[in-house]
Motif scaffolding. Structure first.
Motif, PDB file in Angstrom:
ATOM      1  N   LYS A  38      50.317 -11.648 -12.798  1.00 28.68           N
ATOM      2  CA  LYS A  38      49.227 -11.450 -11.849  1.00 28.68           C
ATOM      3  C   LYS A  38      48.125 -12.454 -12.197  1.00 28.68           C
ATOM      4  O   LYS A  38      47.282 -12.209 -13.050  1.00 28.68           O
ATOM      5  N   ARG A  40      46.249 -16.563 -10.724  1.00 30.32           N
ATOM      6  CA  ARG A  40      45.786 -17.337  -9.579  1.00 30.32           C
ATOM      7  C   ARG A  40      46.937 -17.677  -8.634  1.00 30.32           C
ATOM      8  O   ARG A  40      46.731 -17.780  -7.420  1.00 30.32           O
ATOM      9  N   GLU A  43      47.336 -15.012  -6.064  1.00 33.68           N
ATOM     10  CA  GLU A  43      46.251 -15.090  -5.083  1.00 33.68           C
ATOM     11  C   GLU A  43      46.516 -16.211  -4.084  1.00 33.68           C
ATOM     12  O   GLU A  43      46.302 -16.050  -2.879  1.00 33.68           O
ATOM     13  N   GLU A  46      49.151 -15.112  -1.506  1.00 34.18           N
ATOM     14  CA  GLU A  46      48.636 -14.234  -0.452  1.00 34.18           C
ATOM     15  C   GLU A  46      47.764 -15.008   0.535  1.00 34.18           C
ATOM     16  O   GLU A  46      47.797 -14.752   1.748  1.00 34.18           O
ATOM     17  N   GLU A  47      46.970 -15.946   0.034  1.00 37.57           N
ATOM     18  CA  GLU A  47      46.151 -16.781   0.917  1.00 37.57           C
ATOM     19  C   GLU A  47      47.038 -17.624   1.830  1.00 37.57           C
ATOM     20  O   GLU A  47      46.776 -17.768   3.026  1.00 37.57           O
TER      21      GLU A  47
END
Length: 218
Positions: A38, A40, A43, A46-47
């Motif tokens: 978990k 960057r 993230e 998901e972006e």
């Protein structure tokens, strides 16, 4: 991922679907990335999914597990969930622990369980497009056997799954492409690229803050 999924897997899954065509609506085909970090990269994934017009849906479920029995609480209702493995799990890419599975799932209405030895609390974000759902789930586990369990202090584990929404319309090449898409984002970017990006963003923020302070003194 260094190489595509092998062709023999394509024929293995096709055989399972052919032999279970009468219950194909209950069949799940999924790829699971075990123990993703978990960080960057998650993230960024998901972006990127939102940028690529995936539809985001959120859900919360609780699994009450007692040995091989599982009762799921979702949307105010309880269900007994059973899974029959139709093909032996296939593992690929030892480094990233990719697992491909085909199961037949059956859910029946149930009552609130009185006996269990493990609770899995799951907050899921599903990114949906065409016949695929990319599920990113934060999971906490509690084995206190208490109905008023508190998950706040438990360690969160994140799971990433690529699930075929309707096995009737399964296309192996599309499945392979979506797995490579996820791997390219999660694992192909080098750590130093992400660090450079993070550093650059930090420097930009510091510069803007310094400019703001300069003008505030003027």
């Amino acid at each position: 991922m260094e190489s595509p999924l092998p062709v023999d897997l394509k024929y293995a899954i096709a055989g399972v679907l052919r032999n279970n065509k009468d219950s194909i609506d209950q069949i799940e085909i999924e790829a699971r990335i075990r123990d993703p970090k978990k960080n960057r990269r998650l993230e960024i994934l998901e972006e990127k999914l939102l940028e690529d017009n995936y539809l985001l849906e959120k859900s919360h479920t609780i699994d009450f597990i007692n040995g091989n029995e599982r009762t799921t609480y979702k949307n105010g209702e309880y269900f007994n969930t059973s899974k029959q493995r139709l093909m032996s799990d296939r593992f690929f890419d030892d480094k990233h622990k990719l697992k491909i599975g085909v199961v037949k799932e059956e859910m029946k209405p149930a009552k609130e369980p009185k006996k269990y030895n493990l609770i899995r609390n799951k907050e899921r974000r599903s990114y949906i497009k065409e016949n695929f759902s990319i599920d990113i789930t934060d999971v906490t586990e509690d084995n206190s056997k208490s109905s008023d369990s508190d998950f706040s202090d438990d360690k969160i584990k994140t799971e990433v799954e690529i699930e075929v929404i309707n096995a009737k319309f399964f296309v192996f090449d599309d499945f392979n492409k979506i797995i490579r898409y996820i791997f390219d984002i999660l694992f192909e970017m080098e750590d130093d690229v992400i660090e450079d990006l993070t550093t650059a963003l930090g420097r930009k923020e510091d510069t803007l803050n310094n400019i703001g302070k300069f003008f505030s003194r003027a």
